[in-house]
Design a protein around this motif. Structure first.
Motif: not given
Length: 180
Positions: A143-167
């Motif tokens: 789901y994180l990979a799909e979210a990163k792919k769908a976030d073309k304008q990098k609006l959620l880039a910080d949240q995706i990075k945060q979640m990867k760090d938590q993982m």
């Protein structure tokens, strides 16, 4: 049926505006044009959903839930395009109360169709968080990979990075547990 009435009223206002322009009442004609535009906007975008989105941005969950609660049967009251967004909003509200119960709303939103990439990314990011809560790392990564792919304008880039760090931190904690 209420949507049909909105369209009839909107077109009646447009017709009345044209008549007012013909008879020289420009001020009233312009007012009716603006009112008809407002009516057509509420045909395509339900006013309860617009107000609920505004309250969500203001972080006022009870008010947002109150306005979404005014929509009794979303299949009948909303256009087909709005079904996915309705489920997304319900999922966002539900995720604050009971995160694990919001999964069905996010999946329904994705199945019914979201047309904006950042909303798809938001739904998939939320599903990744739920999968992390269930300790399903494989699904969370997908789901994180799909979210990163769908976030073309990098609006959620910080949240995706945060979640990867938590993982990554979860992996380290599991390694420490297994090494004992």
């Amino acid at each position: 049926m209420p949507n049909l009435i909105r369209l009839i009223i909107g077109f009646a206002f447009v017709g009345a505006a044209v008549a007012l322009f013909i008879f020289g009442f420009w001020g009233w004609g312009i007012l009716l044009v603006f009112l008809s535009i407002f009516i057509f906007i509420t045909y395509f975008y339900n006013e309860n959903m617009l107000i609920a989105q505004w309250y969500l941005r203001k972080d006022n969950m009870p008010k947002a839930e109150q306005f979404l609660g005014r929509i009794k049967s979303y299949e009948k009251e909303l256009n087909r395009v709005q079904h996915g967004y309705y489920n997304l909003l319900i999922g966002l509200i539900e995720s604050r109360k009971a995160p694990m119960k919001s999964e069905k709303y996010f999946k329904a939103a994705l199945n019914l169709g979201l047309h904006m990439d950042h909303n798809i990314a938001l739904a998939k990011l939320s599903l990744a968080g739920i999968a992390m809560g269930k300790r399903n790392k494989l699904e969370a990564n997908r789901y994180l990979a799909e979210a990163k792919k769908a976030d073309k304008q990098k609006l959620l880039a910080d949240q995706i990075k945060q979640m990867k760090d938590q993982m990554g931190m979860m992996d380290k904690q599991q390694q420490v547990r297994y090494s004992r």
